[in-house]
Design a protein around this motif. Structure first.
Motif, PDB file in Angstrom:
ATOM      1  N   MET A  90       0.847  -1.181   0.000  1.00 26.66           N
ATOM      2  CA  MET A  90       0.000   0.000   0.000  1.00 26.66           C
ATOM      3  C   MET A  90       0.888   1.239   0.000  1.00 26.66           C
ATOM      4  SD  MET A  90      -3.459  -0.487   2.214  1.00 26.66           S
ATOM      5  CE  MET A  90      -2.882  -0.863   3.814  1.00 26.66           C
ATOM      6  N   GLY A  91       0.406   2.228  -0.734  1.00 27.06           N
ATOM      7  CA  GLY A  91       1.160   3.458  -0.833  1.00 27.06           C
ATOM      8  C   GLY A  91       0.881   4.392   0.347  1.00 27.06           C
TER       9      GLY A  91
ATOM     10  N   PHE B  76      -2.608   7.653   4.504  1.00 25.59           N
ATOM     11  CA  PHE B  76      -3.143   8.954   4.912  1.00 25.59           C
ATOM     12  C   PHE B  76      -4.673   8.967   4.863  1.00 25.59           C
ATOM     13  CE2 PHE B  76       1.077  11.025   3.885  1.00 25.59           C
ATOM     14  CZ  PHE B  76       1.361  11.322   5.209  1.00 25.59           C
ATOM     15  N   ILE B  77      -5.240   8.328   3.865  1.00 24.15           N
ATOM     16  CA  ILE B  77      -6.704   8.259   3.769  1.00 24.15           C
ATOM     17  C   ILE B  77      -7.266   7.467   4.937  1.00 24.15           C
ATOM     18  CG2 ILE B  77      -8.622   7.314   2.410  1.00 24.15           C
ATOM     19  CD1 ILE B  77      -7.000   8.076  -0.107  1.00 24.15           C
TER      20      ILE B  77
ATOM     21  N   VAL C 120      -9.425   9.473  12.164  1.00 26.38           N
ATOM     22  CA  VAL C 120      -9.485  10.722  12.937  1.00 26.38           C
ATOM     23  C   VAL C 120     -10.890  11.322  12.860  1.00 26.38           C
ATOM     24  CG1 VAL C 120      -8.639  13.104  13.013  1.00 26.38           C
ATOM     25  CG2 VAL C 120      -7.023  11.218  12.791  1.00 26.38           C
ATOM     26  N   MET C 121     -11.500  11.330  11.678  1.00 26.60           N
ATOM     27  CA  MET C 121     -12.860  11.869  11.540  1.00 26.60           C
ATOM     28  C   MET C 121     -13.855  11.057  12.362  1.00 26.60           C
ATOM     29  SD  MET C 121     -12.659  14.577   9.825  1.00 26.60           S
ATOM     30  CE  MET C 121     -14.360  14.873   9.507  1.00 26.60           C
TER      31      MET C 121
END
Length: 189
Positions: free
Chosen positions: A1-2, A7-8, A14-15
């Motif tokens: 995975m990149g 980050f996504i 976090v959301m």
């Protein structure tokens, strides 16, 4: 995975935490306001009716345990300036405002109530439809309908209001200005 995928995934996590914390705070606020309403619903002792004429009767004596000094109620909606907040500048509000912190500057809410709690400090200018002060204020207070100075109010400056209510214990060093009421003209066709 990149790195973008990580980050996504991190952003979604976090959301989710932010939404969960908001729901928790909202439930906590509802439970504390429900407890406050339950405390207000206390039984009131009725005074016995006397057969004496009204001139001979003395005013009822208040029981020290049931008398509470007037205070500012928490807003159910509107803007709140919290106790840890310090604002320098101009605040213009189109909703009720509750000040628990410090405001150095101007607050204008001409069509809504403005309240300064016992922990609130205001310097400069406040304008509101109905202004309640229970904290410290130095400057000009302009109330369009009524200004109320509660027992812990410390006010220095100018009060411009058509009606001024001052509770016992308030400390004042003010000039009172009452502007002439505007004439209202009704046009009937």
């Amino acid at each position: 995975m990149g790195i973008q995928v990580w980050f996504i995934v991190l952003g979604v996590g976090v959301m989710t935490l932010i939404v969960w914390d908001g729901k928790r705070r909202k439930l906590k606020q509802r439970s504390s306001s429900a407890a406050g309403i339950a405390q207000k619903k206390q039984a009131v002792k009725a005074a016995p009716i006397s057969n004496q004429p009204a001139e001979a009767m003395s005013p009822p004596q208040a029981d020290a345990s049931t008398v509470t000094p007037p205070s500012i109620e928490a807003l159910s909606c509107g803007s709140r300036i919290g106790a840890a907040t310090h604002i320098l500048g101009k605040v213009i509000a189109d909703e009720p405002v509750l000040i628990k912190g410090r405001l150095e500057g101007t607050l204008i809410a001409p069509n809504h109530p403005v309240s300064v709690t016992a922990s609130g400090h205001v310097a400069s200018y406040i304008e509101g439809s109905c202004v309640d002060i229970d904290g410290h204020m130095v400057g000009t207070l302009k109330a369009n309908t009524k200004a109320t100075l509660l027992s812990r109010a410390r006010l220095q400056g100018v009060v411009d209001a058509p009606r001024l209510e001052c509770m016992a214990g308030a400390w004042l060093q003010i000039d009172v200005a009452q502007t002439a009421s505007r004439q209202r003209v009704a046009i009937v066709s």
